[in-house]
Design a protein around this motif. Structure first.
Motif, short mmCIF file in Angstrom:
data_model
loop_
_atom_site.label_atom_id
_atom_site.label_comp_id
_atom_site.label_asym_id
_atom_site.label_seq_id
_atom_site.Cartn_x
_atom_site.Cartn_y
_atom_site.Cartn_z
N GLY A 12 32.09 62.11 18.88
CA GLY A 12 32.26 60.36 18.52
C GLY A 12 31.24 59.65 19.69
N SER A 13 30.24 60.37 20.24
CA SER A 13 29.51 59.55 20.65
C SER A 13 28.56 60.67 21.71
CB SER A 13 30.06 59.52 22.02
OG SER A 13 30.47 60.30 23.31
N ASP A 14 27.45 59.85 22.20
CA ASP A 14 25.93 60.65 22.10
C ASP A 14 26.09 61.81 23.87
OD1 ASP A 14 24.51 59.80 20.58
OD2 ASP A 14 23.57 58.40 21.44
N ALA A 15 27.82 61.05 24.92
CA ALA A 15 27.61 61.45 25.62
C ALA A 15 28.44 62.91 26.15
CB ALA A 15 29.03 59.98 26.58
N ALA A 16 29.27 62.47 24.07
CA ALA A 16 29.85 63.96 24.51
C ALA A 16 28.79 65.38 23.80
CB ALA A 16 30.51 63.87 23.31
N ILE A 17 28.14 64.40 23.11
CA ILE A 17 26.90 65.39 23.04
C ILE A 17 26.09 65.95 24.53
CG2 ILE A 17 24.86 66.32 22.02
CD1 ILE A 17 26.49 64.39 19.23
N CYS A 18 26.03 65.23 25.21
CA CYS A 18 25.19 65.52 26.26
C CYS A 18 25.57 66.19 27.23
CB CYS A 18 24.50 64.17 27.16
SG CYS A 18 23.73 63.10 26.43
N ALA A 41 25.09 71.04 18.29
CA ALA A 41 24.87 69.66 19.05
C ALA A 41 24.23 69.82 20.14
CB ALA A 41 26.47 69.21 19.90
N ALA A 42 24.35 71.12 20.91
CA ALA A 42 23.91 71.58 22.37
C ALA A 42 21.86 71.89 21.89
CB ALA A 42 24.23 73.35 23.01
N CYS A 43 22.13 72.58 20.41
CA CYS A 43 20.45 72.72 20.21
C CYS A 43 19.86 71.55 19.65
CB CYS A 43 20.54 74.27 18.79
SG CYS A 43 19.15 74.17 18.16
N LEU A 44 20.57 71.02 19.03
CA LEU A 44 19.70 69.24 18.75
C LEU A 44 19.03 68.80 19.86
CD1 LEU A 44 20.07 67.28 15.61
CD2 LEU A 44 20.06 66.04 18.15
N TYR A 45 20.74 68.88 20.79
CA TYR A 45 20.06 68.02 22.75
C TYR A 45 19.01 68.77 22.41
CZ TYR A 45 20.96 67.05 26.92
OH TYR A 45 20.77 66.44 28.68
N LEU A 46 18.99 70.10 23.17
CA LEU A 46 18.10 71.26 23.57
C LEU A 46 16.76 70.14 23.19
CD1 LEU A 46 19.03 73.70 24.65
CD2 LEU A 46 19.70 72.28 26.50
N LEU A 47 16.38 69.68 21.58
CA LEU A 47 15.50 70.32 20.90
C LEU A 47 14.90 68.53 21.46
CD1 LEU A 47 16.22 72.28 17.53
CD2 LEU A 47 14.23 72.10 19.08
N CYS A 48 16.03 67.22 21.69
CA CYS A 48 15.65 65.76 21.21
C CYS A 48 15.36 65.25 22.69
CB CYS A 48 16.49 65.12 20.11
SG CYS A 48 16.62 65.69 19.13
N SER A 49 16.18 65.89 23.60
CA SER A 49 16.61 65.06 25.06
C SER A 49 16.39 65.91 25.94
CB SER A 49 17.65 65.15 25.52
OG SER A 49 18.41 64.41 24.03
N ARG A 50 15.83 67.32 25.94
CA ARG A 50 15.49 68.30 26.98
C ARG A 50 14.24 68.76 27.16
NH1 ARG A 50 19.37 69.54 30.54
NH2 ARG A 50 17.76 70.38 32.72
N PRO A 51 13.11 67.65 26.65
CA PRO A 51 11.72 68.44 26.77
C PRO A 51 10.81 69.38 28.43
CG PRO A 51 11.72 65.55 27.67
CD PRO A 51 13.36 66.19 27.20
N ASP A 52 12.26 69.17 29.25
CA ASP A 52 12.08 70.79 30.46
C ASP A 52 12.22 72.49 29.70
OD1 ASP A 52 14.34 69.19 30.18
OD2 ASP A 52 14.49 70.84 31.78
N ILE A 53 12.76 71.76 29.02
CA ILE A 53 13.42 73.46 28.20
C ILE A 53 12.55 73.85 26.85
CG2 ILE A 53 15.27 74.78 27.06
CD1 ILE A 53 17.11 72.40 28.79
N THR A 103 19.70 57.24 14.24
CA THR A 103 19.70 57.02 15.82
C THR A 103 20.51 57.56 16.40
OG1 THR A 103 20.33 54.86 15.30
CG2 THR A 103 18.41 54.72 14.94
N GLY A 104 20.37 58.13 17.86
CA GLY A 104 21.50 58.12 18.32
C GLY A 104 21.99 59.84 18.18
N LEU A 105 22.49 60.50 18.67
CA LEU A 105 22.99 61.98 19.04
C LEU A 105 23.42 62.39 18.22
CD1 LEU A 105 21.49 63.32 22.93
CD2 LEU A 105 20.34 63.95 20.79
N ALA A 106 24.84 61.41 18.37
CA ALA A 106 26.17 61.46 17.75
C ALA A 106 25.94 61.74 16.06
CB ALA A 106 26.89 60.42 18.33
N ALA A 111 26.08 64.01 11.20
CA ALA A 111 25.10 64.45 10.02
C ALA A 111 24.44 65.71 9.42
CB ALA A 111 23.84 63.70 9.54
N LEU A 112 24.41 66.98 10.94
CA LEU A 112 24.09 67.74 10.47
C LEU A 112 24.99 68.46 9.86
CD1 LEU A 112 21.68 70.48 11.43
CD2 LEU A 112 22.36 69.76 13.31
N LEU A 113 26.40 68.67 10.61
CA LEU A 113 27.62 69.60 10.82
C LEU A 113 28.16 68.90 9.20
CD1 LEU A 113 28.99 68.81 14.57
CD2 LEU A 113 27.88 70.85 13.64
#
Length: 153
Positions: A12-18, A41-53, A103-106, A111-113
């Motif tokens: 339902g939200s980007d925050a849920a994915i984070c 969701a975690a994989c997409l989040y890590l690829l898009c939002s966690r450049p430290d990983i 736009t947006g993680l969610a 769309a991926l799911l």
């Protein structure tokens, strides 16, 4: 052969994915929430939002440590599965390459799911069951035996 059709649970939200991604990394995500959808969701989040990983380098350790933290084991029959993980990391990258304007993680995760890549049996487009569910494929990446993975570019 008939496969069970699963309707994905959407976010339902980007925050849920984070929350899922950060919970995986911090090993605080409740075990019942570590679903197929959460994996993607975690994989997409890590690829898009966690450049430290570095996902390619770190994903096996992240998932294995998470599994152990919630009482699971990583052995020849359960827990971390190298080939399935690598195939879905490839699939998430493929999805991101094809839907860069989203736009947006969610929106992107949902769309991926809902896509072919997000289906639970997507790896079986490239692997026989025997190969994909072998101990060797669980322990290390095994190349597809039915068809090559789609190119990223």
């Amino acid at each position: 052969m008939m496969t069970t059709v699963h309707s994905p649970i959407l976010f339902g939200s980007d925050a849920a994915i984070c929350r899922v991604g950060d919970g995986l990394v911090a090993r605080t995500l409740p075990r019942p929430e570590w679903t197929h959808e959460a994996h993607l969701a975690a994989c997409l989040y890590l690829l898009c939002s966690r450049p430290d990983i570095d996902v390619d380098r770190d994903i096996a350790g992240i998932i294995s440590r998470y599994n152990e933290s919630v009482g699971g084991t990583n052995d020849d029959t359960q827990g971390y599965h190298e080939t399935i993980t690598r195939v879905y990391v490839h699939g998430v990258r493929l999805h991101l390459n094809q839907h860069a304007a989203r736009t947006g993680l969610a929106d992107s995760v949902n769309a991926l799911l809902l896509s072919a890549i997000g289906k639970r049996d997507w790896p079986l487009s490239f692997y026989s069951r025997e190969t994909l569910f072998s101990v060797a494929a669980r322990r290390e990446f095994v190349a597809p035996d039915l068809a090559p993975l789609p190119p990223l570019w």
